[in-house]
Design an enzyme around this catalytic site. Structure first.
Site, PDB file in Angstrom:
ATOM      1  CG  ASP A 132      52.226  47.927  40.438  1.00 11.87           C
ATOM      2  OD1 ASP A 132      52.711  49.031  40.778  1.00 11.87           O
ATOM      3  OD2 ASP A 132      52.390  47.441  39.291  1.00 11.87           O
ATOM      4  CG  ASP A 146      52.286  58.002  33.622  1.00 14.74           C
ATOM      5  OD1 ASP A 146      52.223  58.408  32.436  1.00 14.74           O
ATOM      6  OD2 ASP A 146      52.433  56.807  33.918  1.00 14.74           O
ATOM      7  CG  ASP A 168      55.516  56.419  29.798  1.00 12.39           C
ATOM      8  OD1 ASP A 168      55.146  55.552  29.015  1.00 12.39           O
ATOM      9  OD2 ASP A 168      55.707  56.195  31.017  1.00 12.39           O
TER      10      ASP A 168
HETATM   11  P1  ATP Z   1      57.453  51.237  32.866  1.00  8.77           P
HETATM   12  O1  ATP Z   1      58.749  51.853  33.154  1.00  8.77           O
HETATM   13  O2  ATP Z   1      57.589  49.920  32.251  1.00  8.77           O
HETATM   14  O3  ATP Z   1      56.482  52.133  32.166  1.00  8.77           O
HETATM   15  P2  ATP Z   1      55.683  51.694  35.050  1.00  8.77           P
HETATM   16  O4  ATP Z   1      55.793  51.375  36.506  1.00  8.77           O
HETATM   17  O5  ATP Z   1      55.649  53.134  34.667  1.00  8.77           O
HETATM   18  O6  ATP Z   1      56.850  50.934  34.322  1.00  8.77           O
HETATM   19  P3  ATP Z   1      53.138  51.522  33.767  1.00  8.77           P
HETATM   20  O7  ATP Z   1      52.455  50.338  33.193  1.00  8.77           O
HETATM   21  O8  ATP Z   1      53.508  52.646  32.891  1.00  8.77           O
HETATM   22  O9  ATP Z   1      54.421  50.951  34.507  1.00  8.77           O
HETATM   23  O10 ATP Z   1      52.208  52.022  34.958  1.00  8.77           O
HETATM   24  C1  ATP Z   1      52.323  53.310  35.546  1.00  8.77           C
HETATM   25  C2  ATP Z   1      51.999  53.224  37.033  1.00  8.77           C
HETATM   26  O11 ATP Z   1      50.649  52.784  37.233  1.00  8.77           O
HETATM   27  C3  ATP Z   1      52.844  52.245  37.816  1.00  8.77           C
HETATM   28  O12 ATP Z   1      54.072  52.817  38.212  1.00  8.77           O
HETATM   29  C4  ATP Z   1      51.951  51.915  38.983  1.00  8.77           C
HETATM   30  O13 ATP Z   1      52.011  52.932  39.960  1.00  8.77           O
HETATM   31  C5  ATP Z   1      50.572  51.938  38.370  1.00  8.77           C
HETATM   32  N1  ATP Z   1      50.166  50.587  37.909  1.00  8.77           N
HETATM   33  C6  ATP Z   1      50.375  50.070  36.686  1.00  8.77           C
HETATM   34  N2  ATP Z   1      49.889  48.827  36.594  1.00  8.77           N
HETATM   35  C7  ATP Z   1      49.325  48.548  37.773  1.00  8.77           C
HETATM   36  C8  ATP Z   1      48.628  47.415  38.318  1.00  8.77           C
HETATM   37  N3  ATP Z   1      48.434  46.331  37.583  1.00  8.77           N
HETATM   38  N4  ATP Z   1      48.193  47.490  39.591  1.00  8.77           N
HETATM   39  C9  ATP Z   1      48.386  48.610  40.332  1.00  8.77           C
HETATM   40  N5  ATP Z   1      49.031  49.690  39.889  1.00  8.77           N
HETATM   41  C10 ATP Z   1      49.506  49.674  38.634  1.00  8.77           C
HETATM   42 MG    MG Z   2      55.280  53.938  32.673  1.00  8.59          MG
END
Ligand code: ATP
Ligand code: MG
Length: 441
Positions: A141, A64, A62
């Site tokens: 994170d 963002d 997705d």
């Molecule tokens: P995926 O590909 O699995 O979606 P993702 O990194 O995009 O991995 P998401 O859960 O969609 O994970 O989160 C989007 C963004 O929000 C992350 O890339 C990170 O920058 C931030 N984020 C998510 N969870 C946390 C957390 N627990 N603490 C700090 N930042 C976070």
């Molecule tokens: Mg994501």
């Protein structure tokens, strides 16, 4: 003034000709949102997992968007926009089935103590303070997750050294790892999951605190842990996630009874079965076949179920009663950690309880088993158990045949084939002419 725990390093701007992100790889709807914000005078960047994935050539799940426009300002720009969340207000711009999430740059006002400051109305303060793009970067994170693709000049903006870490395929927490895990223990699971998904190494300083801080996961909300489990195990990298959890000492915190059963099972049969189940889940995901949380949790908690069942049988309980109690007990205990909804825990239990029926070959029972709504899943589960014990070959052959022609199967397979079982159970006298399914794995 928001305080930031990690001090941001110098901004590095990677111009378009020095990174591989092409607009062709970005969802047209995300581009629409970015351009509209930009043309309206706001900053607009793609952020997080999407930038990371694009840099390494993966198709993002997705897209963002991060911006300096407030959610209300975003709403004014898009008719198809709704604001969600009270504590953490976000704008969702909806294009049919695709939702582009637009978040306003935020600052982290948490001091890392783990205290979540709650102000009146139950609002969590730290989630509601808007900040600069730099504030927004350092509250994320991992460095790899804190990169911004800026639509104004197509550059990548890096405040935390993420570009280099992505190039080196390293997952590194921003700031002091221990403080960041204490602030949000789920980050420990995210480290393992993203490392499994991306094939990145966890940087040594980021990995080191994991075994010691693992018990903090007990404080995480069980509903969030359930969501995280689905992302770890139903997204095509279940085996790698499981091995990562095991390697970094997180298994006992997430699945205490399964971890204990695996440790006690010297033959390794239980682990073979579990890993085989995860491997077949990964293969199904790779082939775009459906996967169910019920089947997944039946696999993940099977070691716990077998161990509990053997304990109850040792106390003298007969099979059907012991099976029911073991299923209930394991489910109840696991719910303290991971909020598995009933619509998944009930079919999970049925898959387990059906295993006991596979050794019953009387015609009436065979007919009943075949017409059970959970037969297909339970049979697939039986096939997996072959990884733990060859003793199941006989049953598998029988039920394979019975699905085509029950009468022929009953005629050609004698009902009381007591195949040798191996595993963790001491040999018991059998009260009935049926085998206990738990002893094998
Ligand atoms: P995926 O590909 O699995 O979606 P993702 O990194 O995009 O991995 P998401 O859960 O969609 O994970 O989160 C989007 C963004 O929000 C992350 O890339 C990170 O920058 C931030 N984020 C998510 N969870 C946390 C957390 N627990 N603490 C700090 N930042 C976070
Ligand atoms: Mg994501």
């Amino acid at each position: 003034m928001p305080t930031q725990d990690p001090s941001p390093s110098a901004l590095r701007i990677i111009p378009r000709d020095q990174h591989p992100i092409s607009r062709r790889a970005i969802s047209p709807n995300a581009l629409r949102v970015l351009y509209r914000l930009h043309e309206s005078g706001y900053r607009a960047c793609l952020v997080g997992g999407a930038v990371r994935d694009l840099l390494i050539g993966l198709a993002p799940k997705d897209f963002d968007v991060a911006t300096d426009a407030t959610p209300e300002q975003v709403k004014q720009l898009f008719r198809n926009c709704r604001l969600i969340g009270r504590r953490f207000r976000l704008a969702h711009v909806v294009f049919g089935r695709e939702i582009i999430e637009v978040a306003t740059f935020r600052a982290n006002v948490d001091d890392g103590s783990g205290d979540r400051q709650v102000v009146d109305g139950g609002m969590v303060l730290r989630d509601n303070v808007y900040g600069t793009i730099e504030d927004d970067a350092v509250r994320r994170d991992f460095t790899a997750n804190a990169l911004y693709y800026d639509i104004s000049d197509f550059s990548v903006r890096d405040y935390v050294g993420g570009f280099e870490d992505v190039s080196n395929r390293v997952l590194r927490l921003i700031g002091d790892p221990e403080a960041r895990y204490r602030e949000d223990p789920v980050r420990m699971l995210r480290a393992v999951r993203l490392s499994a998904k991306l094939g990145f190494d966890i940087e040594p300083g980021t990995a080191a605190p994991l075994p010691e801080l693992a018990p903090l996961l007990a404080e995480a909300a069980p509903a969030r842990l359930f969501e995280e489990c689905l992302k770890m195990f139903l997204a095509g990298h279940a085996v790698a996630s499981f091995e990562g959890l095991d390697r970094h000492g997180l298994l006992p915190a997430l699945f205490p009874e399964t971890a204990a059963a695996l440790a006690a099972n010297r033959s390794g049969a239980l682990r073979r079965m579990l890993v085989e189940g995860l491997r077949s889940t990964d293969q199904r995901v790779a082939r775009d076949e459906p996967v169910s949380p019920a089947f997944l949790f039946a696999v993940l908690l099977w070691p716990a179920y077998c161990r509990t069942l053997i304990g109850l049988q040792a106390q003298g309980l007969h099979a059907p009663e012991a099976e029911r109690r073991a299923a209930d007990r394991v489910t109840l205990h696991q719910l303290e950690r991971v909020a598995l909804p009933r619509r998944f825990s009930l079919p999970m239990q049925e898959i387990w309880l059906m295993q006991g029926r596979f050794s019953q070959r009387q015609r009436k029972r065979v007919t009943r088993t075949l017409s059970h709504p959970r037969f297909r899943a339970a049979f697939d589960f039986l096939v997996l158990r072959r990884a733990a014990s060859p003793a199941h070959e006989e049953d598998i052959a029988f039920w394979q045949e019975a699905q085509q022609d029950p009468d022929a199967a009953i005629a050609s397979h004698p009902a009381d084939v007591a195949a040798a079982e191996e595993g963790m159970a001491p040999r018991r006298r059998r009260r009935r002419r049926r085998r206990s399914h738990a002893a094998g794995e």
